[in-house]
Design a protein around this motif. Structure first.
Motif, PDB file in Angstrom:
ATOM      1  N   PHE A   1       5.703  -4.870  11.981  1.00  0.00           N
ATOM      2  CA  PHE A   1       5.520  -4.315  10.632  1.00  0.00           C
ATOM      3  C   PHE A   1       6.866  -4.004   9.996  1.00  0.00           C
ATOM      4  CE2 PHE A   1       5.171  -0.701   7.747  1.00  0.00           C
ATOM      5  CZ  PHE A   1       4.244  -1.187   6.847  1.00  0.00           C
ATOM      6  N   LEU A   2       7.752  -3.352  10.766  1.00  0.00           N
ATOM      7  CA  LEU A   2       9.045  -2.939  10.205  1.00  0.00           C
ATOM      8  C   LEU A   2       9.901  -4.138   9.790  1.00  0.00           C
ATOM      9  CD1 LEU A   2       9.962   0.021  12.593  1.00  0.00           C
ATOM     10  CD2 LEU A   2       9.323   0.170  10.190  1.00  0.00           C
ATOM     11  N   THR A   3       9.768  -5.226  10.506  1.00  0.00           N
ATOM     12  CA  THR A   3      10.629  -6.371  10.184  1.00  0.00           C
ATOM     13  C   THR A   3       9.970  -7.374   9.236  1.00  0.00           C
ATOM     14  OG1 THR A   3       9.906  -7.320  12.267  1.00  0.00           O
ATOM     15  CG2 THR A   3      12.096  -6.331  12.244  1.00  0.00           C
ATOM     16  N   ASN A   4       8.627  -7.383   9.184  1.00  0.00           N
ATOM     17  CA  ASN A   4       7.971  -8.444   8.412  1.00  0.00           C
ATOM     18  C   ASN A   4       7.282  -8.015   7.127  1.00  0.00           C
ATOM     19  OD1 ASN A   4       8.144 -11.097   9.942  1.00  0.00           O
ATOM     20  ND2 ASN A   4       7.621  -9.608  11.521  1.00  0.00           N
ATOM     21  N   VAL A   5       7.091  -6.719   6.946  1.00  0.00           N
ATOM     22  CA  VAL A   5       6.353  -6.331   5.744  1.00  0.00           C
ATOM     23  C   VAL A   5       7.199  -6.639   4.500  1.00  0.00           C
ATOM     24  CG1 VAL A   5       7.091  -3.905   5.727  1.00  0.00           C
ATOM     25  CG2 VAL A   5       4.953  -4.545   4.640  1.00  0.00           C
ATOM     26  N   GLU A   6       6.602  -7.324   3.569  1.00  0.00           N
ATOM     27  CA  GLU A   6       7.291  -7.607   2.301  1.00  0.00           C
ATOM     28  C   GLU A   6       6.247  -7.768   1.207  1.00  0.00           C
ATOM     29  OE1 GLU A   6       9.454 -11.279   2.971  1.00  0.00           O
ATOM     30  OE2 GLU A   6       7.696 -12.421   2.358  1.00  0.00           O
ATOM     31  N   GLU A   7       6.699  -7.620  -0.001  1.00  0.00           N
ATOM     32  CA  GLU A   7       5.768  -7.736  -1.115  1.00  0.00           C
ATOM     33  C   GLU A   7       6.370  -8.708  -2.135  1.00  0.00           C
ATOM     34  OE1 GLU A   7       2.790  -6.740  -1.541  1.00  0.00           O
ATOM     35  OE2 GLU A   7       2.586  -7.123  -3.677  1.00  0.00           O
ATOM     36  N   VAL A   8       5.581  -9.689  -2.499  1.00  0.00           N
ATOM     37  CA  VAL A   8       6.068 -10.666  -3.479  1.00  0.00           C
ATOM     38  C   VAL A   8       5.397 -10.355  -4.815  1.00  0.00           C
ATOM     39  CG1 VAL A   8       6.240 -13.108  -4.052  1.00  0.00           C
ATOM     40  CG2 VAL A   8       6.302 -12.391  -1.666  1.00  0.00           C
ATOM     41  N   ARG A   9       6.224 -10.194  -5.856  1.00  0.00           N
ATOM     42  CA  ARG A   9       5.692  -9.912  -7.195  1.00  0.00           C
ATOM     43  C   ARG A   9       6.051 -11.084  -8.103  1.00  0.00           C
ATOM     44  NH1 ARG A   9       2.142  -6.591  -7.594  1.00  0.00           N
ATOM     45  NH2 ARG A   9       2.791  -5.037  -9.113  1.00  0.00           N
ATOM     46  N   TYR A  10       5.064 -11.539  -8.832  1.00  0.00           N
ATOM     47  CA  TYR A  10       5.291 -12.651  -9.756  1.00  0.00           C
ATOM     48  C   TYR A  10       5.363 -12.100 -11.176  1.00  0.00           C
ATOM     49  CZ  TYR A  10       4.049 -15.475  -5.746  1.00  0.00           C
ATOM     50  OH  TYR A  10       4.019 -16.037  -4.502  1.00  0.00           O
ATOM     51  N   THR A  11       6.489 -12.277 -11.821  1.00  0.00           N
ATOM     52  CA  THR A  11       6.651 -11.754 -13.172  1.00  0.00           C
ATOM     53  C   THR A  11       7.060 -12.882 -14.111  1.00  0.00           C
ATOM     54  OG1 THR A  11       8.977 -11.295 -12.860  1.00  0.00           O
ATOM     55  CG2 THR A  11       7.463  -9.541 -12.253  1.00  0.00           C
ATOM     56  N   ALA A  12       7.200 -12.525 -15.393  1.00  0.00           N
ATOM     57  CA  ALA A  12       7.584 -13.521 -16.395  1.00  0.00           C
ATOM     58  C   ALA A  12       8.958 -14.119 -16.063  1.00  0.00           C
ATOM     59  CB  ALA A  12       7.617 -12.872 -17.766  1.00  0.00           C
ATOM     60  N   THR A  13       9.812 -13.314 -15.412  1.00  0.00           N
ATOM     61  CA  THR A  13      11.165 -13.804 -15.112  1.00  0.00           C
ATOM     62  C   THR A  13      11.221 -14.557 -13.787  1.00  0.00           C
ATOM     63  OG1 THR A  13      11.594 -11.620 -14.208  1.00  0.00           O
ATOM     64  CG2 THR A  13      12.421 -12.056 -16.433  1.00  0.00           C
ATOM     65  N   GLY A  14      10.139 -14.562 -13.040  1.00  0.00           N
ATOM     66  CA  GLY A  14      10.132 -15.294 -11.769  1.00  0.00           C
ATOM     67  C   GLY A  14       9.546 -14.488 -10.640  1.00  0.00           C
ATOM     68  N   ARG A  15       9.857 -14.937  -9.413  1.00  0.00           N
ATOM     69  CA  ARG A  15       9.278 -14.339  -8.220  1.00  0.00           C
ATOM     70  C   ARG A  15      10.266 -13.336  -7.625  1.00  0.00           C
ATOM     71  NH1 ARG A  15       6.793 -16.947  -2.939  1.00  0.00           N
ATOM     72  NH2 ARG A  15       8.295 -16.014  -1.551  1.00  0.00           N
ATOM     73  N   ILE A  16       9.797 -12.116  -7.325  1.00  0.00           N
ATOM     74  CA  ILE A  16      10.686 -11.126  -6.713  1.00  0.00           C
ATOM     75  C   ILE A  16      10.091 -10.741  -5.363  1.00  0.00           C
ATOM     76  CG2 ILE A  16      11.848  -8.900  -7.005  1.00  0.00           C
ATOM     77  CD1 ILE A  16      11.043  -9.039  -9.969  1.00  0.00           C
ATOM     78  N   THR A  17      10.924 -10.779  -4.311  1.00  0.00           N
ATOM     79  CA  THR A  17      10.446 -10.384  -2.984  1.00  0.00           C
ATOM     80  C   THR A  17      11.088  -9.054  -2.605  1.00  0.00           C
ATOM     81  OG1 THR A  17      10.316 -12.711  -2.403  1.00  0.00           O
ATOM     82  CG2 THR A  17      10.182 -11.139  -0.586  1.00  0.00           C
ATOM     83  N   TYR A  18      10.240  -8.098  -2.255  1.00  0.00           N
ATOM     84  CA  TYR A  18      10.737  -6.778  -1.852  1.00  0.00           C
ATOM     85  C   TYR A  18      10.593  -6.615  -0.343  1.00  0.00           C
ATOM     86  CZ  TYR A  18      10.780  -5.324  -6.727  1.00  0.00           C
ATOM     87  OH  TYR A  18      11.047  -5.224  -8.056  1.00  0.00           O
ATOM     88  N   GLY A  19      11.676  -6.210   0.302  1.00  0.00           N
ATOM     89  CA  GLY A  19      11.624  -5.897   1.730  1.00  0.00           C
ATOM     90  C   GLY A  19      11.362  -4.409   1.911  1.00  0.00           C
ATOM     91  N   LEU A  20      11.308  -3.980   3.161  1.00  0.00           N
ATOM     92  CA  LEU A  20      10.984  -2.578   3.451  1.00  0.00           C
ATOM     93  C   LEU A  20      11.959  -1.577   2.810  1.00  0.00           C
ATOM     94  CD1 LEU A  20       8.831  -0.951   4.993  1.00  0.00           C
ATOM     95  CD2 LEU A  20      10.371  -0.930   6.938  1.00  0.00           C
ATOM     96  N   PRO A  21      13.301  -1.815   2.889  1.00  0.00           N
ATOM     97  CA  PRO A  21      14.215  -0.815   2.307  1.00  0.00           C
ATOM     98  C   PRO A  21      13.996  -0.613   0.805  1.00  0.00           C
ATOM     99  CG  PRO A  21      15.442  -2.353   3.676  1.00  0.00           C
ATOM    100  CD  PRO A  21      14.061  -2.891   3.572  1.00  0.00           C
ATOM    101  N   GLU A  22      13.787  -1.727   0.057  1.00  0.00           N
ATOM    102  CA  GLU A  22      13.570  -1.586  -1.400  1.00  0.00           C
ATOM    103  C   GLU A  22      12.252  -0.861  -1.679  1.00  0.00           C
ATOM    104  OE1 GLU A  22      14.194  -4.632  -0.022  1.00  0.00           O
ATOM    105  OE2 GLU A  22      15.592  -5.781  -1.263  1.00  0.00           O
ATOM    106  N   MET A  23      11.217  -1.243  -0.926  1.00  0.00           N
ATOM    107  CA  MET A  23       9.919  -0.590  -1.148  1.00  0.00           C
ATOM    108  C   MET A  23      10.002   0.896  -0.811  1.00  0.00           C
ATOM    109  SD  MET A  23       6.923  -3.235  -0.156  1.00  0.00           S
ATOM    110  CE  MET A  23       7.427  -3.814   1.430  1.00  0.00           C
TER     111      MET A  23
END
Lengths: 318, 320
Positions: free
Chosen positions: B90-112
């Protein structure tokens, strides 16, 4: 020397200026100075939003956001839906009312008894308090996720251990309303327990002592003659706020199903949230949401006022 | 005559004795019923608490299992081998991908984690500051319009105008607040009414006026008077902040509805478990391990503040 004189002169002017304002004027300045920011916020994000939302209820919005005046059409659609068998509005309104009544009938009296236990400092009271609040501490969102996973994989297993065969509640939409409603009753005590217990702690202990000397012996008598009368304002406040929120709260549907709950489980709070959330920049459904919300606000209003009047009356009696 | 008097008095005494016995019997019955009720209530409470603990027990137990063991063995059995790799995954693989008008943003654990902390800490702090100020002013001062503002606050609280979410989004888009973390935090902290307002208002009302009078006699103004009262309210405000922090920490719906380009841990967790349901390379024990990790901050915060939380919340009536 001249400089000191100037400073003194300036200070005197400041003192005169301060003295120039009367105490009342200074009070007004202080009060409205601090209230200004919240009031501006209130005007923009409450008054403006609600005023234009009310207007929106009388309009239709097309895909490009163009608004057209449609009079009472949105209201007619909503009311027709409420009385049509199986319509999403009929299901949502019924579920909101049934959900509230069930939770009021079960959670309110039980919550009072649990608060009483917390107030009486029974053995293990602190542990009880911690467990009562677990859904709030761990968060209802996480509790729902645990419960969902548990319901999928562990629920039938758990009941099988005690010899009861139960269906897969999560898998069948016909159980969806019962499941979320039951979950709400099961986990829905939370902060009200603490608020009620603290209201009980605020009662003067001398009252209990003198009542005991007068022959008060049972829990029922304690509730009837001391606790209920004295915590009634607190209790009624929660009751009135609860009535006001009957149609506003989506309950636990968002946490259980996110934006794709089965229609059988819909309530009005969830319907309104779901339509706004899934709009994705297309505002077409906002008008019917505004009309349904406005109609229900008007339906709830007399009940809230009645409950508040009763609350005021009962507080006066005691 | 004396005999009649004696007979009457003994009859009276016998009557009294009978009444006393009857009363004692009644009291004993009431005591027994009361004791039974207390025992039943206690046992019921214990059973209820156990039901709240069962899912948590199930969660902890299964978070240490190997995915195969989880699917094959009974779900209430102890893991054959305690696996910490689920937590590691979980600590190494959890990520969240957000699709916005400007493109795709991937958030890792530290940013989240950063957005979770920001979202949980800042809006409640701003909101509590303004709520406290409003409660203090409306409870301690009598000025023209004050009563009206208080009534407005309570009326808004008990009669919510529903269905205005759409208009709210339209306005926020128009003002550039939609999908703007900084402005959303400020706007969410701007409300002053609600249960916290009622609690603080009730508390402000109960503080004796002498505190301010002493400040005025010493030549102080309203602001110094406010600073004198503030320490008395601070524990309650802190508890409110803690409770709001816990709520904010687990809030994912604001990010979905108003902040489509941002992600916090709650949202990451929500989609992580959704992926497991869709069997997208994530196993159930890994999800359960993630759920445990996500709730650690809120449980710790509660445990540190338990005494304060259970003693500081009190609401009065809402007369107005």
């Amino acid at each position: 020397m001249r400089k000191t004189g100037e400073i003194m002169d300036k200070e005197n002017k400041t003192v005169r200026a301060r003295r120039g304002l009367s105490r009342t004027a200074r009070e007004y300045l202080f009060c409205y100075g601090w209230l200004a920011w919240p009031l501006v916020f209130f005007l923009v994000f409450w008054v403006y939003v609600n005023a234009s939302g009310i207007l929106l209820a009388f309009q239709s919005v097309d895909f490009f956001g163009k608004k057209t005046w449609v009079g009472l059409d949105n209201f007619k659609n909503f009311v027709t839906g409420v009385f049509a068998d199986g319509d999403v509005f009929a299901v949502s309104v019924r579920n909101s009312v049934v959900g509230y009544l069930l939770s009021a009938a079960i959670n309110m009296p039980l919550g009072l008894l649990f608060s009483y236990l917390m107030f009486k400092k029974v053995p293990g009271g602190r542990v009880f308090t911690f467990i009562f609040l677990l859904p709030q501490i761990v968060s209802m969102f996480i509790y729902v996720l645990v419960f969902r996973n548990f319901a999928y994989d562990g629920f039938t297993e758990f009941f099988a251990l005690i010899g009861i065969k139960v269906p897969n509640f999560m898998g069948d939409p016909k159980y969806a309303f019962g499941l979320t409603c039951g979950f709400g009753i099961w986990c829905g005590f939370g902060m009200t327990l603490i608020i009620n217990a603290n209201a009980m702690r605020n009662i003067d202990p001398a009252l209990f002592e003198s009542a005991e000397m007068d022959g008060m012996r049972t829990v029922f008598q304690e509730f009837r003659y001391i606790i209920m009368p004295l915590i009634l304002p607190t209790f009624m406040t929660q009751f009135v706020v609860g009535i006001g929120g009957i149609f506003a709260s989506p309950g636990y549907l968002t946490a259980f199903y996110f934006s794709s709950a089965p229609v059988e489980a819909y309530n009005m709070g969830y319907y309104m949230w779901q339509r706004v959330y899934t709009s994705l920049g297309n505002n077409e459904s906002f008008s019917i949401v505004a009309a349904s919300g406005l109609t229900l606000s008007l339906v709830v209003l007399p009940f809230v006022l009645l409950a508040r009047k009763l609350a005021d009356k009962s507080s006066e009696v005691y | 005559m004396a005999e009649i008097e004696r007979a009457a008095s003994s009859e009276y005494l016998a009557g009294l004795e009978e009444r006393r016995k009857r009363e004692n019997r009644r009291n004993r019955a009431a005591d027994a019923a009361d004791k039974t009720f207390r025992i039943v209530l206690y046992v019921f409470t214990c059973v209820y608490c156990l039901t709240l603990l069962v899912p948590i027990y199930w969660l902890v137990l299964n978070s240490f299992k190997d995915p195969f063991e989880y699917y094959l063995n009974p779900t209430f059995s102890f893991p054959k081998k305690m696996l910490f790799s689920n937590f590691e995954y979980f600590l190494t693989n959890v990520e969240e991908v957000r699709y916005t008008a400007t493109g795709r943003i991937t958030y890792g654990l530290p940013e989240m984690f950063m957005y979770s902390v920001l979202w949980a800490a800042v809006p409640p702090a701003i909101s509590l500051f303004w709520t406290f100020m409003c409660a203090y002013i409306l409870a301690r001062f009598r000025f023209r319009g004050g009563r009206f503002i208080y009534n407005l606050g309570t009326v808004i609280m008990i009669i919510p105008i529903m269905g205005m979410g759409g208009e709210d989004i339209i306005l926020k888009r128009a003002l550039g607040m939609y999908d703007n973390m900084f402005l959303t935090m400020i706007v969410n902290g701007g409300t002053f009414y609600g249960l916290n307002f009622l609690i603080l208002y009730t508390m402000c009302k109960t503080i004796p006026k002498e505190y301010e009078e002493a400040v005025f006699i010493d030549g102080g103004g309203h602001f110094r008077a406010l600073l004198t009262v503030l320490p008395m309210m601070l524990p309650t405000v802190a508890v409110m902040w803690v409770m709001s922090f816990i709520t904010g920490w687990n809030d994912y719906s604001t990010f979905l509805t108003y902040l489509p380009s941002y992600a916090n841990i709650a949202l990451g967790m929500y989609n992580f478990q959704y992926n497991a349901r869709m069997q997208d390379g994530v196993s159930q024990p890994q999800v359960l391990a993630g759920l445990i990790l996500v709730c650690i901050p809120s449980v710790l915060l509660y445990l540190v503040n338990q005494k304060a939380i259970t003693s500081k919340f009190y609401v009065g009536g809402i007369k107005g």
